[in-house]
Design a protein around this motif. Structure first.
Motif, mmCIF file in Angstrom:
data_model
loop_
_atom_site.group_PDB
_atom_site.id
_atom_site.type_symbol
_atom_site.label_atom_id
_atom_site.label_comp_id
_atom_site.label_asym_id
_atom_site.label_seq_id
_atom_site.Cartn_x
_atom_site.Cartn_y
_atom_site.Cartn_z
ATOM 1 N N ALA A 1 0.969 -1.516 -0.160
ATOM 2 C CA ALA A 1 0.228 -0.091 -0.118
ATOM 3 C C ALA A 1 0.846 1.087 -0.163
ATOM 4 C CB ALA A 1 -0.579 -0.432 1.159
ATOM 5 N N ARG A 2 1.830 0.965 0.040
ATOM 6 C CA ARG A 2 3.317 2.180 0.362
ATOM 7 C C ARG A 2 4.561 2.288 -0.127
ATOM 8 N NH1 ARG A 2 3.467 6.461 5.235
ATOM 9 N NH2 ARG A 2 5.078 8.389 4.588
ATOM 10 N N VAL A 3 5.138 2.849 -0.943
ATOM 11 C CA VAL A 3 6.057 1.870 -1.089
ATOM 12 C C VAL A 3 7.773 3.858 -1.034
ATOM 13 C CG1 VAL A 3 5.963 2.755 -3.570
ATOM 14 C CG2 VAL A 3 8.064 0.929 -3.324
ATOM 15 N N CYS A 4 8.530 3.414 -1.139
ATOM 16 C CA CYS A 4 9.945 4.514 -1.081
ATOM 17 C C CYS A 4 10.670 3.942 -2.164
ATOM 18 C CB CYS A 4 9.486 5.274 0.341
ATOM 19 S SG CYS A 4 11.106 6.776 0.225
ATOM 20 N N LEU A 5 11.734 4.845 -2.637
ATOM 21 C CA LEU A 5 12.982 4.696 -2.581
ATOM 22 C C LEU A 5 13.531 5.908 -2.752
ATOM 23 C CD1 LEU A 5 10.769 2.449 -5.061
ATOM 24 C CD2 LEU A 5 13.680 2.153 -6.348
ATOM 25 N N ILE A 6 15.001 5.134 -2.121
ATOM 26 C CA ILE A 6 15.819 6.776 -1.922
ATOM 27 C C ILE A 6 17.339 6.557 -2.531
ATOM 28 C CG2 ILE A 6 14.910 7.396 0.124
ATOM 29 C CD1 ILE A 6 17.233 5.980 1.440
ATOM 30 N N GLY A 7 17.934 7.168 -2.528
ATOM 31 C CA GLY A 7 18.466 7.260 -3.310
ATOM 32 C C GLY A 7 20.518 6.669 -2.427
ATOM 33 N N TYR B 1 1.405 6.327 -2.185
ATOM 34 C CA TYR B 1 0.478 5.248 -1.742
ATOM 35 C C TYR B 1 0.821 4.523 -2.780
ATOM 36 C CZ TYR B 1 0.145 7.365 2.762
ATOM 37 O OH TYR B 1 0.104 8.273 3.910
ATOM 38 N N VAL B 2 -0.122 2.577 -2.664
ATOM 39 C CA VAL B 2 0.099 2.038 -3.890
ATOM 40 C C VAL B 2 -1.916 1.656 -3.875
ATOM 41 C CG1 VAL B 2 0.276 0.578 -5.239
ATOM 42 C CG2 VAL B 2 2.428 1.278 -4.642
ATOM 43 N N LYS B 3 -2.337 1.624 -5.041
ATOM 44 C CA LYS B 3 -3.730 1.379 -4.954
ATOM 45 C C LYS B 3 -3.590 -0.273 -4.384
ATOM 46 C CE LYS B 3 -8.579 2.063 -6.027
ATOM 47 N NZ LYS B 3 -9.052 2.776 -5.266
ATOM 48 N N PRO B 4 -3.778 -1.926 -4.033
ATOM 49 C CA PRO B 4 -3.941 -2.753 -3.966
ATOM 50 C C PRO B 4 -4.846 -3.239 -5.026
ATOM 51 C CG PRO B 4 -3.877 -2.165 -1.215
ATOM 52 C CD PRO B 4 -4.385 -0.535 -2.319
ATOM 53 N N THR B 5 -4.516 -4.649 -5.040
ATOM 54 C CA THR B 5 -5.355 -5.002 -6.328
ATOM 55 C C THR B 5 -6.475 -5.931 -5.375
ATOM 56 O OG1 THR B 5 -3.515 -6.868 -6.444
ATOM 57 C CG2 THR B 5 -3.191 -5.405 -7.808
ATOM 58 N N ALA B 6 -6.559 -5.894 -4.070
ATOM 59 C CA ALA B 6 -7.654 -6.872 -4.005
ATOM 60 C C ALA B 6 -8.239 -5.497 -2.817
ATOM 61 C CB ALA B 6 -7.115 -8.395 -2.988
ATOM 62 N N PRO B 7 -9.968 -6.219 -2.131
ATOM 63 C CA PRO B 7 -10.266 -5.432 -1.222
ATOM 64 C C PRO B 7 -9.437 -5.993 -0.244
ATOM 65 C CG PRO B 7 -12.136 -6.833 -2.020
ATOM 66 C CD PRO B 7 -10.552 -7.370 -2.539
#
Length: 311
Positions: free
Chosen positions: A112-118, A128-134
């Motif tokens: 539901a949430r992802v972060c990338l740093i250098g 935030y990421v929309k989940p593919t299932a309820p």
């Protein structure tokens, strides 16, 4: 010496194996050295010296208590503070995800949430990421995620594409080869197999640096330490004390990686591919028995890829 030579024929040792600064004992991991110095049953003399002149973070021993105090100011990190967005710097990026629960009992992890740093700890990508299932359990006490945060969140397919573009950095994935990966980025994180699976991404194993699987950071039983424990033990500050932030987790993983990568090594050290073999022919037995333990150690090679080779 005969038994020692036989031991060296079948065991793998890295030049980076931590060593007790008092008795000189070699340990296979930093966790093993920690138990030797400050564990429940430490070696008495080593523990006594370490309590006065030892750094509990890097486990080195110094000339005086004063030297330890000055050293600790540079050895101990401070808690990560949110950084602004920036470009990609360095050869590595760190990734961390936070999961909400799906399924009838909320036990299925959904990203539901992802972060990338250098390497400079600036945020490259965070969403935030929309989940593919309820979603049946938002796990708010840990994730801090509410339903409204995901209502208009980025679709998983779009997030996949953005992350893949950042990692490959213009290099075709099929062209990547060990130690010859062009502009593509090394991926750092903790428990990355699970994160990549939940994101639906694939990335070559030789491009991944997972702090949950790196032998020098694992428990003496070869099980993984948690990122929370590794951060407290080897960076000197606490994380995941309340609502967990993926930025904070990715910073901790990156700092651990850089600390392990920064270890010095002999100029001609080229082992550590994970395919090293200690093939000593039988006719060298007498020659090997005349060597000192240190000379034998210099002949050995690690059976895992040493992160120092990234530097």
């Amino acid at each position: 010496m005969e038994h020692l030579v036989e031991h060296m024929k079948v065991n793998y040792h890295s030049v980076h194996e931590p060593r007790c600064g008092v008795c000189g004992k070699h340990c296979r991991s930093f966790e093993s050295l920690r138990e030797h110095l400050i564990g429940p049953l430490p070696k008495v003399e080593c523990a006594r010296v370490f309590s006065v002149r030892g750094c509990s973070i890097c486990l080195n021993i110094f000339d005086s208590n004063t030297a330890v105090r000055y050293h600790r100011a540079t050895c101990q990190y401070t808690r990560a503070a949110p950084m602004p967005r920036g470009g990609i710097t360095g050869r590595a990026v760190a990734l961390a995800c936070k999961m909400v629960g799906g399924g009838s009992d909320g036990s299925v992890d959904l990203c539901a949430r992802v972060c990338l740093i250098g390497e400079d700890e600036n945020i490259i990508f965070q969403t935030y990421v929309k989940p593919t299932a309820p979603v049946t359990n938002y796990r708010y006490e840990v994730t801090g995620i509410r339903p409204e945060y995901l209502r208009d969140a980025m679709p998983l397919k779009v997030a996949q594409r953005r992350i893949q573009e950042i990692l490959c950095n213009g290099e075709p994935l099929w062209k990547l080869r060990p130690r010859s990966f062009g502009r593509a980025k090394i991926l750092v994180g903790h428990g990355l197999d699970h994160d990549l699976e939940r994101l639906g991404l694939e990335y070559p194993a030789f491009m991944i640096r997972d702090t949950a699987k790196y032998p020098p950071l694992m428990k003496t039983s070869k099980l993984s330490n948690s990122l929370k424990y590794l951060t407290q033990a080897y960076l000197g500050y606490d994380i995941q004390t309340g609502i967990q932030d993926p930025y904070e987790d990715s910073v901790a993983a990156m700092r651990l990686y850089i600390r392990m990568r920064s270890q010095g090594h002999p100029r001609d050290y080229n082992s550590g591919s994970g395919e090293a073999q200690n093939n000593y022919p039988a006719w060298r037995q007498r020659e090997l028995e005349r060597m000192s333990p240190e000379e034998l150690l210099a002949l050995s090679a690690s059976d895992y890829y040493c992160w120092c080779l990234d530097s």
